[in-house]
Structures are given as structure tokens and as C-alpha cells.
Design a protein around this motif. Sequence first.
Motif, short mmCIF file in Angstrom:
data_model
loop_
_atom_site.label_atom_id
_atom_site.label_comp_id
_atom_site.label_asym_id
_atom_site.label_seq_id
_atom_site.Cartn_x
_atom_site.Cartn_y
_atom_site.Cartn_z
N GLY A 177 -14.72 -9.34 2.88
CA GLY A 177 -13.50 -9.81 3.52
C GLY A 177 -13.03 -8.92 4.65
O GLY A 177 -13.72 -7.98 5.05
N PRO A 178 -11.84 -9.21 5.17
CA PRO A 178 -11.33 -8.46 6.32
C PRO A 178 -11.04 -7.00 5.99
O PRO A 178 -10.55 -6.69 4.90
CB PRO A 178 -10.04 -9.21 6.69
CG PRO A 178 -9.63 -9.91 5.44
CD PRO A 178 -10.91 -10.27 4.74
N LYS A 179 -11.36 -6.15 6.94
CA LYS A 179 -11.09 -4.72 6.78
C LYS A 179 -9.73 -4.42 7.41
O LYS A 179 -9.63 -3.78 8.46
CB LYS A 179 -12.23 -3.89 7.36
CG LYS A 179 -13.53 -4.09 6.58
CD LYS A 179 -14.60 -3.09 6.94
CE LYS A 179 -15.25 -3.40 8.26
NZ LYS A 179 -16.43 -2.54 8.51
N THR A 180 -8.71 -4.91 6.72
CA THR A 180 -7.33 -4.74 7.14
C THR A 180 -6.56 -4.10 6.01
O THR A 180 -7.06 -3.97 4.88
CB THR A 180 -6.70 -6.11 7.46
OG1 THR A 180 -6.73 -6.91 6.26
CG2 THR A 180 -7.45 -6.83 8.57
N VAL A 181 -5.33 -3.68 6.27
CA VAL A 181 -4.50 -3.08 5.22
C VAL A 181 -4.30 -4.08 4.08
O VAL A 181 -4.43 -3.73 2.90
CB VAL A 181 -3.15 -2.61 5.81
CG1 VAL A 181 -2.19 -2.22 4.68
CG2 VAL A 181 -3.36 -1.43 6.75
N ALA A 182 -3.99 -5.33 4.42
CA ALA A 182 -3.79 -6.34 3.38
C ALA A 182 -5.08 -6.60 2.60
O ALA A 182 -5.06 -6.74 1.37
CB ALA A 182 -3.28 -7.64 4.00
#
Length: 399
Positions: free
Chosen positions: A240-245
Amino acid sequence: MKDDTLVLPRAPGSGPVLLGLDLGGAHLKAALLVEGEPRAIREVACRLWEGLDRLEAAFGEALADWPSPERVALTMTGELVDLFPDRRSGVLQLLARATARFPDRPIRVWSARGFLDPEAAAAEPLAVASANWLATAELLARRLAAGILVDIGSTTTDLVPFAGGRVCARGFDDAARLAEGELVYHGVVRTPALAFLERAPFRGRLVGLMAERFATAADVYRLLGLLDEDFDRHPAADGGPKTVAGSARRLLRMVGTDLGPASLAEARALAAVFAEAQLRRIADGLSLVLSRGELPAEAPLVAAGCGAFLVEELARRARRPHLDLAALLGLEGECARWARVAAPALSVALLAREEKTDQPERRTASPRAAASSARTRRNAPGSRRSVRAPPHSAPRKPR
């Protein structure tokens, strides 16, 4: 490609080109010297466990738009991946690929005995296996009277003492280094979160963690605002996305919940628990090495790796000064940033630059003898100490 290349202003004239390589199992790192000075440093992902074709692709990406080198120096850790039946086979296959990539170019292969030519390296593959840490430690031993290399990478941490111009390691293969505390199998990007601890405090209870690879160290340090995103080159645990969320969702799964039922603030508090657990693991290894009593009290920790931001706190707990490897080498800006991450690749290049064919092979001293030699040199009347860089704190947050 990410901003993973440092290009320095070209010096007058065209000088010899020397390439340093670190053939890892997850990354290929390369350092280019022109006229003896670092001109470019690059790291690319190399999922070597998926096949040797990954190494060929990584060579193409890492060396794109670089001049052809006149000499090559290399080290490796990639022989460890389970593509190979054993380390010996891995070293031999990686050597074969490297020599085929640079035909008719002199190649120097770093080993536990210093540099070897490819034929000698093939005759002693276990001396070549996972020796990249030794190159960085050797470079430091030539520049500081005493200290301990703390190279915190994406997957592992190296804790290597040196004194009196010699590397004072007790272990020279992975098994011995793990037993001696000189290799801690923890890094700040790829290490599964499950490896940090078995239970974690969450909402007033001590919760057993799910035995799944739901999250990694990258999620922990992304939530804490410490991770340089350019150093996270592999997909997240869930793709999945490598974001804080995204990191919050992954880490909260470790305690059986989700983002929504649990808040982002709770995810960050949980990340702090994981980070402290990892720091303690590394600090335990450091304490074991320092407990030998073989280094002077003023010997600094020298920070390297994409986890160099942890070394300041390790030094505080150990009550020792700390230096930054890049600053010690006189590097700044983007050069310094990538030199820390690709320290072994840069180190083999710089060591090859210094190599003289009429010198005997380097030898490691016993730790006690090396420390004694360092003290003697410091205390001798009129002695010249190794040049020391001024104390330099690793940044709290990489830029």
C-alpha cells in the motif's frame, strides 16, 4: 529515479575514474571517484532474492550516465540471500557477474584480509562474504585514534570498534559477529515490526503482537517523522501507500486494530514504543562491545547508515561523544547524505585509491593490543595523533 545521485563540480582536467560497489541483497550501492575525489554516489533497489537478473538491472540503473571506470573495487553482502544454497556459492556467482560486467578492468575484491584479486577471492569466498562493514571500519581506523563505527542501515546494524590504526572486531563472519554483539540484525527500513518486541503497551494493556509481517521499521520511523523517504526503496508490507496514514494502518494491525477505531495519535504513540524497543536492542549490542574495556573513554561513536539519526541518542546513553562519518570525511550536503547510506561502497573506493601494491596485506590486531597501541601513541612525547574531526551530531531528522 529518485534524487539519489550526487554530482560534484567537475575538477579541471580528466583524471582516473574509480568505481566502488557494495553488492547487497536488497540494494546496490555505488560510489564514483574521479581524480581521487567522490564525484557521485548512488543507491538503487536490488531484490536479489528474486534472481540474478535483478543484479543486472540494478547495475544498469546505478551506472547509467556514469563514465566507464578504469578500476573497480567491490564488497558484498548479497551472498546471504536465499537465492543461493550457501554463502560460498553466492560469493562465487556474484564475483562472476561483477567480473563479466567489467571485462578487462582491474577489479579489487574486499575481504577479511584486505583486497584480493578476483582469482584469489574465488579461492577464499568465505573471506569475502559479508565483509562490507570491515571496509568502513578500516577507513575509520586510518583516520581516528580510536572509536566505534555505528552503521545503522535498512536491515542491520554494525558495531565495530577500532583503535591504534587497527580494526578491533572479534567476529569476522555473521555467526561470530552476532554472538559478539557486533552485528545486530535490526535496521530502520526493512526490519519487520514483529522483530522489535513480543508485546506492546496499548490502551493501558500489554498486548501480544500478531505474528504477521503487517508492518516494518519504515512504518515506525515514518510515523515518528524520522525516515528519509528516499531511503525506503521497497514496497510496503501490504503493498500500500507509503504515507503516514498507510503506516498507521499497518502498525495498528500489529495490535489487532485499525486506523479509525484507533487514532493517528495512538499509532504514533505505538510507533514510539517500537522505536524504543529497537533502540534498546542496538544499545544492548553496543554495551556488550564497550564492556570489553578496550577503548578509551573519549573514543566516539561514528554514525553511518540511513539510521544515523539514532546514534546521537545511543551516544548519550553510552556517555560518549559522537561524530558523523560524512563530516569526518569532509563531505557536505547531498554528498554527505548519500555517503552515510553507501558508506561501504565509498569506503572500498577510497581504500583502493590509497592501496599500494608494495604494502603487505593488512592485518587486524587483537582488540587489547590495538587499544594499548592507541594509548601509547597518544601519550608518547611529540607523538602525532590521528586527525580528529570536531564533534558533529547526527541530525535528528535526515534531510
